[in-house]
Design a protein around this motif. Structure first.
Motif, PDB file in Angstrom:
ATOM      1  N   PHE A 148     -11.300  -0.441 -39.722  1.00  0.00           N
ATOM      2  CA  PHE A 148     -10.234  -1.297 -39.403  1.00  0.00           C
ATOM      3  C   PHE A 148      -9.831  -2.227 -40.818  1.00  0.00           C
ATOM      4  N   ALA A 149     -10.929  -2.694 -41.332  1.00  0.00           N
ATOM      5  CA  ALA A 149     -10.626  -3.555 -42.437  1.00  0.00           C
ATOM      6  C   ALA A 149     -10.106  -2.654 -43.497  1.00  0.00           C
ATOM      7  N   LEU A 150     -10.687  -1.518 -43.823  1.00  0.00           N
ATOM      8  CA  LEU A 150     -10.145  -0.671 -44.833  1.00  0.00           C
ATOM      9  C   LEU A 150      -8.779  -0.189 -44.586  1.00  0.00           C
ATOM     10  N   ALA A 151      -8.324  -0.074 -43.557  1.00  0.00           N
ATOM     11  CA  ALA A 151      -6.889   0.274 -43.119  1.00  0.00           C
ATOM     12  C   ALA A 151      -6.042  -0.816 -43.816  1.00  0.00           C
ATOM     13  N   VAL A 152      -6.502  -1.932 -43.351  1.00  0.00           N
ATOM     14  CA  VAL A 152      -5.632  -3.018 -43.662  1.00  0.00           C
ATOM     15  C   VAL A 152      -5.643  -3.415 -45.168  1.00  0.00           C
ATOM     16  N   PHE A 153      -6.862  -3.271 -45.811  1.00  0.00           N
ATOM     17  CA  PHE A 153      -6.969  -3.356 -47.229  1.00  0.00           C
ATOM     18  C   PHE A 153      -5.956  -2.445 -48.028  1.00  0.00           C
ATOM     19  N   VAL A 154      -6.021  -0.949 -47.466  1.00  0.00           N
ATOM     20  CA  VAL A 154      -5.197   0.035 -47.848  1.00  0.00           C
ATOM     21  C   VAL A 154      -3.572  -0.436 -47.819  1.00  0.00           C
ATOM     22  N   GLY A 155      -3.398  -0.942 -46.691  1.00  0.00           N
ATOM     23  CA  GLY A 155      -1.836  -1.161 -46.481  1.00  0.00           C
ATOM     24  C   GLY A 155      -1.244  -2.360 -47.391  1.00  0.00           C
ATOM     25  N   LEU A 156      -2.364  -3.431 -47.366  1.00  0.00           N
ATOM     26  CA  LEU A 156      -1.923  -4.303 -48.281  1.00  0.00           C
ATOM     27  C   LEU A 156      -1.828  -3.977 -49.772  1.00  0.00           C
ATOM     28  N   LEU A 157      -2.587  -3.071 -50.391  1.00  0.00           N
ATOM     29  CA  LEU A 157      -2.322  -2.447 -51.521  1.00  0.00           C
ATOM     30  C   LEU A 157      -1.077  -1.852 -51.498  1.00  0.00           C
ATOM     31  N   GLY A 158      -0.721  -1.008 -50.702  1.00  0.00           N
ATOM     32  CA  GLY A 158       0.610  -0.269 -50.799  1.00  0.00           C
ATOM     33  C   GLY A 158       1.706  -1.055 -50.769  1.00  0.00           C
ATOM     34  N   ALA A 159       1.496  -2.561 -49.927  1.00  0.00           N
ATOM     35  CA  ALA A 159       2.749  -3.366 -50.109  1.00  0.00           C
ATOM     36  C   ALA A 159       3.054  -3.736 -51.406  1.00  0.00           C
ATOM     37  N   ARG A 160       2.140  -3.595 -52.556  1.00  0.00           N
ATOM     38  CA  ARG A 160       2.513  -3.885 -53.587  1.00  0.00           C
ATOM     39  C   ARG A 160       3.209  -2.772 -54.648  1.00  0.00           C
ATOM     40  N   ILE A 161       3.826  -1.753 -53.966  1.00  0.00           N
ATOM     41  CA  ILE A 161       4.443  -0.706 -54.504  1.00  0.00           C
ATOM     42  C   ILE A 161       5.832  -1.273 -54.778  1.00  0.00           C
ATOM     43  N   PRO A 162       6.436  -1.058 -55.990  1.00  0.00           N
ATOM     44  CA  PRO A 162       7.602  -1.711 -56.214  1.00  0.00           C
ATOM     45  C   PRO A 162       8.762  -1.644 -55.400  1.00  0.00           C
ATOM     46  N   ARG A 163       8.902  -0.205 -55.060  1.00  0.00           N
ATOM     47  CA  ARG A 163      10.223   0.187 -54.252  1.00  0.00           C
ATOM     48  C   ARG A 163       9.949  -0.638 -52.910  1.00  0.00           C
ATOM     49  N   LEU A 164       8.729  -0.990 -52.795  1.00  0.00           N
ATOM     50  CA  LEU A 164       8.689  -1.585 -51.142  1.00  0.00           C
ATOM     51  C   LEU A 164       8.110  -2.698 -51.013  1.00  0.00           C
ATOM     52  N   ARG A 165       8.222  -3.399 -52.263  1.00  0.00           N
ATOM     53  CA  ARG A 165       7.510  -5.064 -52.190  1.00  0.00           C
ATOM     54  C   ARG A 165       8.247  -5.961 -51.234  1.00  0.00           C
ATOM     55  N   THR A 166       9.349  -5.693 -50.791  1.00  0.00           N
ATOM     56  CA  THR A 166      10.157  -6.604 -49.823  1.00  0.00           C
ATOM     57  C   THR A 166       9.603  -6.295 -48.315  1.00  0.00           C
ATOM     58  N   GLU A 167       9.532  -5.183 -47.906  1.00  0.00           N
ATOM     59  CA  GLU A 167       9.105  -4.595 -46.666  1.00  0.00           C
ATOM     60  C   GLU A 167       7.661  -4.083 -46.446  1.00  0.00           C
ATOM     61  N   GLY A 168       7.066  -4.152 -47.811  1.00  0.00           N
ATOM     62  CA  GLY A 168       5.819  -3.333 -48.080  1.00  0.00           C
ATOM     63  C   GLY A 168       4.586  -3.793 -46.680  1.00  0.00           C
ATOM     64  N   VAL A 169       4.735  -4.866 -46.411  1.00  0.00           N
ATOM     65  CA  VAL A 169       3.566  -5.381 -45.494  1.00  0.00           C
ATOM     66  C   VAL A 169       3.578  -4.613 -44.114  1.00  0.00           C
ATOM     67  N   ALA A 170       4.691  -3.771 -43.892  1.00  0.00           N
ATOM     68  CA  ALA A 170       4.734  -3.426 -42.755  1.00  0.00           C
ATOM     69  C   ALA A 170       3.801  -2.005 -42.889  1.00  0.00           C
ATOM     70  N   ILE A 171       3.451  -1.603 -43.925  1.00  0.00           N
ATOM     71  CA  ILE A 171       2.185  -0.621 -44.068  1.00  0.00           C
ATOM     72  C   ILE A 171       1.067  -1.146 -43.337  1.00  0.00           C
ATOM     73  N   ALA A 172       0.515  -2.421 -43.891  1.00  0.00           N
ATOM     74  CA  ALA A 172      -0.516  -3.041 -42.870  1.00  0.00           C
ATOM     75  C   ALA A 172      -0.230  -3.270 -41.566  1.00  0.00           C
ATOM     76  N   THR A 173       0.907  -3.802 -41.245  1.00  0.00           N
ATOM     77  CA  THR A 173       0.967  -4.268 -40.048  1.00  0.00           C
ATOM     78  C   THR A 173       1.126  -3.092 -38.935  1.00  0.00           C
TER      79      THR A 173
END
Length: 377
Positions: A95-120
């Motif tokens: 579970f922690a790994l999924a959240v970690f990967v999601g928060l890393l994905g949130a740093r993608i430039p084109r998704l930075r505004t809504e990227g936290v939706a990956i983790a949530t």
């Protein structure tokens, strides 16, 4: 005080606009939930309304941009949850790994505004125990698309927001405050003033500079509100109103460019600050102002303030009067010996610049708030 502010806000339509936006968000989320429960029979009926709630933005353009970003981010979040749940199982560390990967994905430039939706999204899917079945993966992607589609449909079809009036109110508010400061200065300079009072005027101009940032945001939102909006019958950068159109039909003038007006407002505030600083510094100079110069210049200053505060005010041309004053004072015997010429020259020059901005900004009828009454009417 609170009641008065609430009434003013209601009259300015800001409160009504915000209320409509809230109701549209409620409608989008509720409709998405209903479709998820009664049509799709979803096992996670909160995913679509959550995404719909995030997608409804202040403009149609922002809703489309956010909707695309949120759907991509949610799809990635569903994918992360599927991979983790299928190959690693659901436990504390995965579970922690999924959240970690999601928060890393949130740093993608084109998704930075809504990227936290990956983790949530990964949290929602894994937390509900649905991360290991391919059918559920497809359902989650469908529900994410449903939330975006419902939000876009609601925002597009039900009173899609046009923020031109808000931009006009922000610009008009700065114009009126500039005019008020000039009138206040004229009223006090007519008799006497001191360094402390001049310092207050300098601080007022600094407050206007800070206020200018909100004007820039309002202009940006107004520009975006015209994009992808079926209600818009004009093209950016020209923001118009019914009163402005009527005024231009009479004056046969062109439409108003708010980006240029915003830049000129910045110049006007900077010049007003310089004028206040010049007055403040003049309080340290030896001797008193020449009475003739004071009477003439203060009268022009007051009329310049009236022109900015109310573009309908009937005043004599400010720039012509300043040129005439400069000419008279420069003639032989115009000023007595020992007078601080640089101060007088700066006062005339700075007010001349403000008058030019009056012509470009304050007297442009489309730049004024049509909801404000004409005090001269």
């Amino acid at each position: 005080m609170f009641t008065s502010r609430l009434a003013d806000r209601w009259r300015s339509r800001d409160l009504l606009t915000d209320l409509v936006q809230v109701l549209k968000s409620v409608l989008a989320a509720t409709l998405a939930w209903w479709i998820s429960v009664w049509v799709l029979h979803s096992e996670l009926p909160f995913l679509a309304p959550w995404i719909a709630l995030l997608t409804v933005q202040v403009t149609v353009y922002r809703s489309v941009r956010s909707g695309v970003q949120i759907w991509v981010a949610s799809a990635l979040g569903v994918g992360v949850a599927y991979l983790v749940g299928t190959f690693l199982g659901v436990n504390l560390w995965t579970f922690a790994l999924a959240v970690f990967v999601g928060l890393l994905g949130a740093r993608i430039p084109r998704l930075r505004t809504e990227g936290v939706a990956i983790a949530t999204t990964a949290i929602f899917v894994l937390g509900s125990g649905f991360g290991t079945q391919e059918a559920l993966l497809n359902n989650r992607l469908l529900e994410a698309a449903l939330g975006v589609a419902v939000a876009l449909a609601v925002n597009l079809l039900i009173a899609p927001p046009l923020r031109k009036r808000q931009a006009a109110r922000h610009v008009d508010g700065v114009n009126r405050r500039m005019g008020e400061i000039l009138i206040e200065m004229a009223d006090e300079l007519e008799s006497s003033w001191d360094t402390d009072r001049a310092e207050v005027w300098v601080q007022e101009t600094e407050a206007l500079s800070r206020r200018l940032s909100s004007v820039g945001q309002a202009v940006q939102v107004a520009r975006e509100s015209a994009r992808l909006n079926p209600r818009d019958s004009t093209h950016w950068p020209h923001l118009t109103s019914e009163r402005a159109q009527q005024s231009r039909q009479v004056a046969n003038a062109g439409p108003v460019d708010y980006e240029e007006i915003f830049a000129r407002l910045g110049e006007g505030i900077a010049t007003l600050r310089n004028l206040a600083l010049t007055v403040r510094e003049s309080t340290h100079a030896e001797g008193r102002w020449d009475e003739y110069f004071r009477d003439q210049w203060v009268g022009i200053l007051r009329d310049a303030g009236r022109s900015i505060h109310d573009p309908h005010a009937e005043v004599e041309p400010v720039q012509d009067r300043l040129d005439g004053l400069a000419g008279r004072m420069s003639q032989s015997g115009g000023l007595p010996p020992g007078v601080d010429w640089p101060v007088y020259g700066a006062l005339i020059t700075e007010l001349h610049r403000i008058a030019a901005i009056v012509d470009d900004v304050a007297s442009a009828q489309g730049a004024r708030d049509p909801s404000q009454p004409n005090p001269q009417a």
